[in-house]
Write an enzyme that holds these catalytic residues in place. Structure first.
Site, PDB file in Angstrom:
ATOM      1  N   GLN A 188      14.281 -34.508  19.312  1.00  0.00           N
ATOM      2  CA  GLN A 188      14.448 -35.589  20.277  1.00  0.00           C
ATOM      3  C   GLN A 188      13.416 -36.697  20.023  1.00  0.00           C
ATOM      4  O   GLN A 188      13.729 -37.881  20.151  1.00  0.00           O
ATOM      5  CB  GLN A 188      14.296 -35.057  21.709  1.00  0.00           C
ATOM      6  CG  GLN A 188      14.552 -36.093  22.793  1.00  0.00           C
ATOM      7  CD  GLN A 188      15.986 -36.601  22.808  1.00  0.00           C
ATOM      8  OE1 GLN A 188      16.920 -35.845  22.550  1.00  0.00           O
ATOM      9  NE2 GLN A 188      16.166 -37.882  23.085  1.00  0.00           N
ATOM     10  N   ALA A 208      16.401 -40.825  25.233  1.00  0.00           N
ATOM     11  CA  ALA A 208      15.337 -40.262  26.075  1.00  0.00           C
ATOM     12  C   ALA A 208      14.074 -40.001  25.274  1.00  0.00           C
ATOM     13  O   ALA A 208      14.123 -39.542  24.134  1.00  0.00           O
ATOM     14  CB  ALA A 208      15.801 -38.966  26.720  1.00  0.00           C
ATOM     15  N   HIS A 215      19.287 -32.889  26.905  1.00  0.00           N
ATOM     16  CA  HIS A 215      19.724 -32.125  25.730  1.00  0.00           C
ATOM     17  C   HIS A 215      18.700 -31.045  25.371  1.00  0.00           C
ATOM     18  O   HIS A 215      19.053 -30.029  24.770  1.00  0.00           O
ATOM     19  CB  HIS A 215      19.949 -33.060  24.543  1.00  0.00           C
ATOM     20  CG  HIS A 215      21.242 -33.820  24.628  1.00  0.00           C
ATOM     21  ND1 HIS A 215      22.447 -33.280  24.252  1.00  0.00           N
ATOM     22  CD2 HIS A 215      21.510 -35.069  25.069  1.00  0.00           C
ATOM     23  CE1 HIS A 215      23.420 -34.168  24.445  1.00  0.00           C
ATOM     24  NE2 HIS A 215      22.880 -35.273  24.939  1.00  0.00           N
ATOM     25  N   ASP A 222      27.705 -33.360  24.544  1.00  0.00           N
ATOM     26  CA  ASP A 222      28.346 -34.669  24.410  1.00  0.00           C
ATOM     27  C   ASP A 222      29.730 -34.446  23.820  1.00  0.00           C
ATOM     28  O   ASP A 222      29.868 -33.825  22.756  1.00  0.00           O
ATOM     29  CB  ASP A 222      27.531 -35.586  23.492  1.00  0.00           C
ATOM     30  CG  ASP A 222      26.236 -36.065  24.146  1.00  0.00           C
ATOM     31  OD1 ASP A 222      26.155 -36.037  25.386  1.00  0.00           O
ATOM     32  OD2 ASP A 222      25.317 -36.458  23.399  1.00  0.00           O
ATOM     33  N   GLU A 269      27.459 -43.103  30.540  1.00  0.00           N
ATOM     34  CA  GLU A 269      27.766 -42.279  29.353  1.00  0.00           C
ATOM     35  C   GLU A 269      28.919 -41.330  29.694  1.00  0.00           C
ATOM     36  O   GLU A 269      28.681 -40.199  30.151  1.00  0.00           O
ATOM     37  CB  GLU A 269      26.531 -41.476  28.907  1.00  0.00           C
ATOM     38  CG  GLU A 269      25.390 -42.338  28.391  1.00  0.00           C
ATOM     39  CD  GLU A 269      24.278 -41.526  27.734  1.00  0.00           C
ATOM     40  OE1 GLU A 269      24.382 -40.275  27.722  1.00  0.00           O
ATOM     41  OE2 GLU A 269      23.320 -42.127  27.236  1.00  0.00           O
ATOM     42  N   HIS A 272      28.657 -37.588  28.194  1.00  0.00           N
ATOM     43  CA  HIS A 272      27.512 -36.692  28.406  1.00  0.00           C
ATOM     44  C   HIS A 272      27.754 -35.817  29.643  1.00  0.00           C
ATOM     45  O   HIS A 272      27.715 -36.303  30.774  1.00  0.00           O
ATOM     46  CB  HIS A 272      26.257 -37.552  28.569  1.00  0.00           C
ATOM     47  CG  HIS A 272      24.975 -36.787  28.781  1.00  0.00           C
ATOM     48  ND1 HIS A 272      23.960 -36.716  27.836  1.00  0.00           N
ATOM     49  CD2 HIS A 272      24.524 -36.074  29.849  1.00  0.00           C
ATOM     50  CE1 HIS A 272      22.953 -35.999  28.321  1.00  0.00           C
ATOM     51  NE2 HIS A 272      23.268 -35.596  29.535  1.00  0.00           N
TER      52      HIS A 272
HETATM   53 ZN   LIG Z   1      24.072 -36.767  25.715  1.00  0.00          ZN
END
Ligand SMILES: [Zn+2]
Length: 304
Positions: A188, A208, A215, A222, A269, A272
């Protein structure tokens, strides 16, 4: 008369002689008794003294031990406080806080002093204000069937829910691809830094900062109708609609809905989906609760 005087004189001499013999005898018997008792009396006395000394010492020790034991018993009562702290977050983000940097109305996570969660479970709110512990990593990650995309992991409970959703969607005519799921903290971080290098501050709209991404919980997938993450228009496709309408049946929620960017900290989103369990997902659907932040505000914050 001479005989009487002679007898008296003789008796007197004999008596005097006897008396002198008595005076000479006492010193002889006195000497031996003085020597004998001395060594006998001195030796036995010092021996019994060291024995009584160690006995009184161990007695006071066991007394203070039972006293501290009853004290920790009443402590379990204040335990319900920690879980409430885990749900501490700011639904209405203090966007007027001058210490926060905003980009198009969305908070830059680098300007936030966040609250670190002490416990992480399937209902935890993870956002720019409530972050995962630095060393946290799910311990029950399993491979999922992503309809062709390999290397996808979810926590076991979320994976089982996704599998049921995937199969049902397939039976209803939708081949839903899972194109992103669990991400490690380091991955990430790399992702965010790449977005930042290529897009500047705009990256905070959709990416993020490490430990803030859902996640990293292993509870997010996703979804797409192609091999990549779709755009906002995905919600207007038959598959996008189908997923939004059926998610709650499997314990998933559309985590970043349109119009709530200030609450969630992210732009819309429609791909997501976050697993929170059927109980919360269905309650949010039935009561039109738009975000997980709102859900916790209604169920936890307002009841304090
Ligand atoms: Zn996502």
């Amino acid at each position: 008369m001479k005989k009487i005087l002679f007898l008296l004189l003789l008796i007197g001499l004999i008596s005097l002689t006897y008396m002198c013999s008595l005076d000479q005898q006492p010193p002889q018997p006195e000497q031996p008794p003085q020597e004998e008792p001395d060594p006998v009396v001195v030796e036995p006395e010092p021996e019994p003294e060291p024995e009584p000394e160690p006995e009184p010492e161990p007695e006071p020790e066991p007394e203070p031990e039972p006293e501290p034991e009853p004290e920790p018993k009443p402590e379990p009562e204040p335990e319900p406080e920690p879980p409430e702290k885990d749900n501490e977050f700011m639904v209405n983000l203090p966007l007027d806080d001058p210490s926060l940097r905003l980009y198009k109305g969305v908070v830059d996570p680098r300007s936030v002093d966040p609250h670190t969660l002490t416990e992480v479970d399937i209902t935890s709110v993870v956002n720019k204000f409530n972050i995962l512990p630095w060393e946290y990593a799910p311990t029950d990650l399993v491979d999922i069937n992503a309809n062709g995309v390999g290397g996808m992991l979810l926590r076991r409970e979320a994976a089982e829910a996704w599998e049921q959703w995937r199969v049902d969607a397939l039976n209803d005519g939708y081949t839903v691809l899972a194109v992103s799921s669990y991400r490690s903290r380091d991955y990430q971080a790399t992702l965010f830094n790449n977005y930042l290098a290529n897009h500047g501050d705009e990256a905070v709209l959709w990416s993020a900062y490490p430990r803030r991404s859902e996640h990293e919980t292993g509870l997010v997938v996703d979804l797409s109708n192609s091999w990549s993450i779709p755009g906002e228009g995905f919600i207007d496709t038959p598959m996008g609609q189908y997923l939004a309408e059926t998610a709650h049946n499997y314990g998933f929620i559309l985590r970043y809905p349109k119009g709530y960017e200030g609450d969630t900290g992210y732009t819309f989103e429609p791909w997501h989906y976050r697993y929170v369990g059927k109980e919360i997902a269905q309650k949010m659907q039935q009561e039109d609760i738009p975000t997980l932040e709102h859900y916790y505000y209604l169920t936890v914050e307002q009841q304090k």
